[in-house]
Design an enzyme around this catalytic site. Structure first.
Site, PDB file in Angstrom:
ATOM      1  N   HIS A  83     -62.467  79.823  22.076  1.00 10.27           N
ATOM      2  CA  HIS A  83     -62.242  79.258  23.401  1.00 10.27           C
ATOM      3  C   HIS A  83     -60.754  79.014  23.607  1.00 10.27           C
ATOM      4  O   HIS A  83     -60.099  78.377  22.778  1.00 10.27           O
ATOM      5  CB  HIS A  83     -62.998  77.944  23.572  1.00 10.27           C
ATOM      6  CG  HIS A  83     -64.449  78.135  23.879  1.00 10.27           C
ATOM      7  ND1 HIS A  83     -65.216  77.183  24.520  1.00 10.27           N
ATOM      8  CD2 HIS A  83     -65.285  79.177  23.649  1.00 10.27           C
ATOM      9  CE1 HIS A  83     -66.445  77.621  24.660  1.00 10.27           C
ATOM     10  NE2 HIS A  83     -66.519  78.825  24.136  1.00 10.27           N
TER      11      HIS A  83
ATOM     12  N   TYR B 142     -65.683  69.186  30.799  1.00 11.58           N
ATOM     13  CA  TYR B 142     -65.645  67.729  30.671  1.00 11.58           C
ATOM     14  C   TYR B 142     -65.626  67.144  32.081  1.00 11.58           C
ATOM     15  O   TYR B 142     -64.670  67.360  32.830  1.00 11.58           O
ATOM     16  CB  TYR B 142     -64.391  67.285  29.920  1.00 11.58           C
ATOM     17  CG  TYR B 142     -64.421  67.572  28.432  1.00 11.58           C
ATOM     18  CD1 TYR B 142     -64.651  66.549  27.526  1.00 11.58           C
ATOM     19  CD2 TYR B 142     -64.208  68.858  27.936  1.00 11.58           C
ATOM     20  CE1 TYR B 142     -64.675  66.788  26.155  1.00 11.58           C
ATOM     21  CE2 TYR B 142     -64.235  69.108  26.573  1.00 11.58           C
ATOM     22  CZ  TYR B 142     -64.468  68.060  25.687  1.00 11.58           C
ATOM     23  OH  TYR B 142     -64.495  68.319  24.340  1.00 11.58           O
TER      24      TYR B 142
ATOM     25  N   PRO C  27     -66.773  61.121  19.855  1.00 17.99           N
ATOM     26  CA  PRO C  27     -66.794  62.589  19.861  1.00 17.99           C
ATOM     27  C   PRO C  27     -66.071  63.234  21.043  1.00 17.99           C
ATOM     28  O   PRO C  27     -65.962  64.465  21.075  1.00 17.99           O
ATOM     29  CB  PRO C  27     -68.290  62.913  19.896  1.00 17.99           C
ATOM     30  CG  PRO C  27     -68.924  61.722  20.525  1.00 17.99           C
ATOM     31  CD  PRO C  27     -68.113  60.548  20.084  1.00 17.99           C
TER      32      PRO C  27
ATOM     33  N   LYS D 163     -62.797  65.560  17.210  1.00 13.88           N
ATOM     34  CA  LYS D 163     -61.871  65.392  16.104  1.00 13.88           C
ATOM     35  C   LYS D 163     -62.511  65.097  14.751  1.00 13.88           C
ATOM     36  O   LYS D 163     -61.867  65.237  13.718  1.00 13.88           O
ATOM     37  CB  LYS D 163     -60.892  64.249  16.431  1.00 13.88           C
ATOM     38  CG  LYS D 163     -59.887  64.610  17.503  1.00 13.88           C
ATOM     39  CD  LYS D 163     -58.799  65.509  16.947  1.00 13.88           C
ATOM     40  CE  LYS D 163     -58.029  66.234  18.013  1.00 13.88           C
ATOM     41  NZ  LYS D 163     -58.670  67.456  18.496  1.00 13.88           N
TER      42      LYS D 163
ATOM     43  N   TYR E 194     -55.878  68.485  21.690  1.00 17.84           N
ATOM     44  CA  TYR E 194     -57.212  69.075  21.568  1.00 17.84           C
ATOM     45  C   TYR E 194     -57.237  70.185  20.520  1.00 17.84           C
ATOM     46  O   TYR E 194     -58.195  70.295  19.743  1.00 17.84           O
ATOM     47  CB  TYR E 194     -57.663  69.617  22.917  1.00 17.84           C
ATOM     48  CG  TYR E 194     -59.168  69.838  23.009  1.00 17.84           C
ATOM     49  CD1 TYR E 194     -59.991  68.876  23.569  1.00 17.84           C
ATOM     50  CD2 TYR E 194     -59.752  71.003  22.530  1.00 17.84           C
ATOM     51  CE1 TYR E 194     -61.369  69.059  23.645  1.00 17.84           C
ATOM     52  CE2 TYR E 194     -61.125  71.193  22.595  1.00 17.84           C
ATOM     53  CZ  TYR E 194     -61.918  70.226  23.151  1.00 17.84           C
ATOM     54  OH  TYR E 194     -63.288  70.409  23.199  1.00 17.84           O
TER      55      TYR E 194
END
Length: 394
Positions: free
Chosen positions: A72, A204, A296, A300, A388
């Site tokens: 991704h 998200y 979550p 990580k 990220y």
């Protein structure tokens, strides 16, 4: 039994550490209380940072990941019915992430360990880590259930990869420890569904009704989450009710559609932040959830555990090659720098996207302002993308 490194726990951290040590010519024994089937099927994390992907490849454990994992190059943020894509490679110099479930990582590492590595003992319960402050720590363990015979594994080093409820952390004297934690007043209702993902990257979504996340386990299995009150029982949510709520929270002003399918699994994940300092006492080293937990939202947890065991393996290899224990002595400090950056990032992502109970209109507008800033500022967007895709190991 004797070994150089006793590893308590055969999750991804313990299994990867065994692999790294094997490749460095250092022997180890892995003790795991559950059976192989349980380890290979427990659903946990699914996002691998760039650094984790690189480590698995270098360790010889990346072939299947590269074949069936899903690379991704970004995520999508949704808020106020808007969509904004964060382009990871463009913002980070080419870094990305990989969707490849923890279950699959464990399967790959177990197969390698059983074929090439040292002892991997399933259904073997670690009862205590003893003499951790000496140069001869030991792990007392039992095979064969409660009626089994207790045995001792004598080690030069012990690495506790046995999670928050394991025995390893208890071997550090309480007077030497500091604990930092935060519990959030909500959790995630997570589902697995037999339906292709409705978007090719993670989504998200911040919504006044609560956060939602669109993820996936493969090109045919979707993984989705809803923010729910703390203590929610997953079984109180009907399947149609879950899909209806997901549709509301992912709503946009264009013609995007959420595809529905049979729900095969439901569970609720609590949200908390936790750090135990130090991560080392004598010859005992903590790794992964034994030392730290993150909500979550930032993806990580697994990646932090990988960073810990990479740091230990490098330090022990350095000690063997040079005779210097400097890197081993600095293990806790080195790991904690990365841990606290990951805690900060996970906290930022959580507070950015989750409305809290009884939030005021002012707080709601602040969340939207933060999201607007990310969508309109390359600097703010880069900070998110760098966090990220992962902080450097060491």
């Amino acid at each position: 039994m004797r070994t150089t490194v006793g590893i308590v726990g055969a999750g991804p951290a313990g299994l990867l550490l065994a692999r790294l040590l094997h490749n460095a010519g250092i022997d180890s024994v892995v003790l795991e209380s559950r059976d192989r089937a349980y380890v290979e099927h427990r659903q946990r994390a699914g996002i691998l940072e760039q650094g984790t992907v690189d480590v698995l490849r270098a360790a010889g454990a990346g072939e299947r990941m590269d074949r069936v994992g899903l690379r991704h190059d970004g995520i999508e943020l949704r808020f106020a019915r808007r969509r904004h894509r964060v382009d990871f490679p463009a913002l980070t110099g080419g870094r990305s992430v990989m969707v490849y479930a923890q279950t699959e990582v464990c399967k790959d590492l177990i197969a390698l360990q059983l074929e090439e590595g040292g002892p991997l003992l399933f259904e073997t319960e670690a009862l205590a880590v003893e003499d951790a402050g000496t140069d001869r720590p030991r792990v007392r363990f039992r095979r064969g259930g409660p009626e089994g015979v207790e045995e001792v594994l004598e080690c030069e080093y012990v690495v506790g990869c046995d999670g928050f409820w394991g025995v390893s952390r208890k071997a550090i004297p309480a007077e030497l420890t500091r604990v930092f934690e935060r519990t959030y007043p909500f959790g995630w209702l997570g589902i697995l569904a037999d339906v292709p993902p409705s978007h090719d990257e993670l989504v998200y979504a911040r919504h006044d009704r609560g956060f939602a996340l669109l993820s996936m386990r493969s090109q045919s299995v979707s993984r989705l989450y809803l923010q729910v009150p703390e203590g929610t029982d997953a079984e109180t949510w009907g399947d149609d009710e879950i899909w209806d709520e997901l549709e509301r929270r992912f709503e946009t002003d264009d013609d995007w559609k959420l595809e529905r399918g049979p729900i095969t699994q439901k569970s609720v994940t609590p949200m908390r932040s936790y750090v135990h300092e130090p991560m080392r006492h004598g010859r005992l080293f903590l790794a992964g959830d034994a030392a730290h937990i993150v909500p979550p939202t930032g993806a990580k947890g697994l990646n932090l555990a990988v960073g810990d065991v990479v740091t230990f393996a490098r330090a022990l290899t350095h000690q063997r090659q040079t005779g210097s224990s400097d890197l081993l002595d600095g293990y806790s400090e080195t790991c904690l720098r990365r841990v606290w950056q990951a805690e900060r990032f996970s906290y930022d992502m959580t507070t950015l996207l989750h409305p809290v109970p009884d939030a005021t209109p002012f707080e709601a507008r602040l969340q939207l302002a933060r999201l607007e800033r990310i969508a309109s500022s390359r600097a703010a967007e880069t900070d998110l993308a760098e966090g990220y895709t992962g902080f450097p190991f060491g």
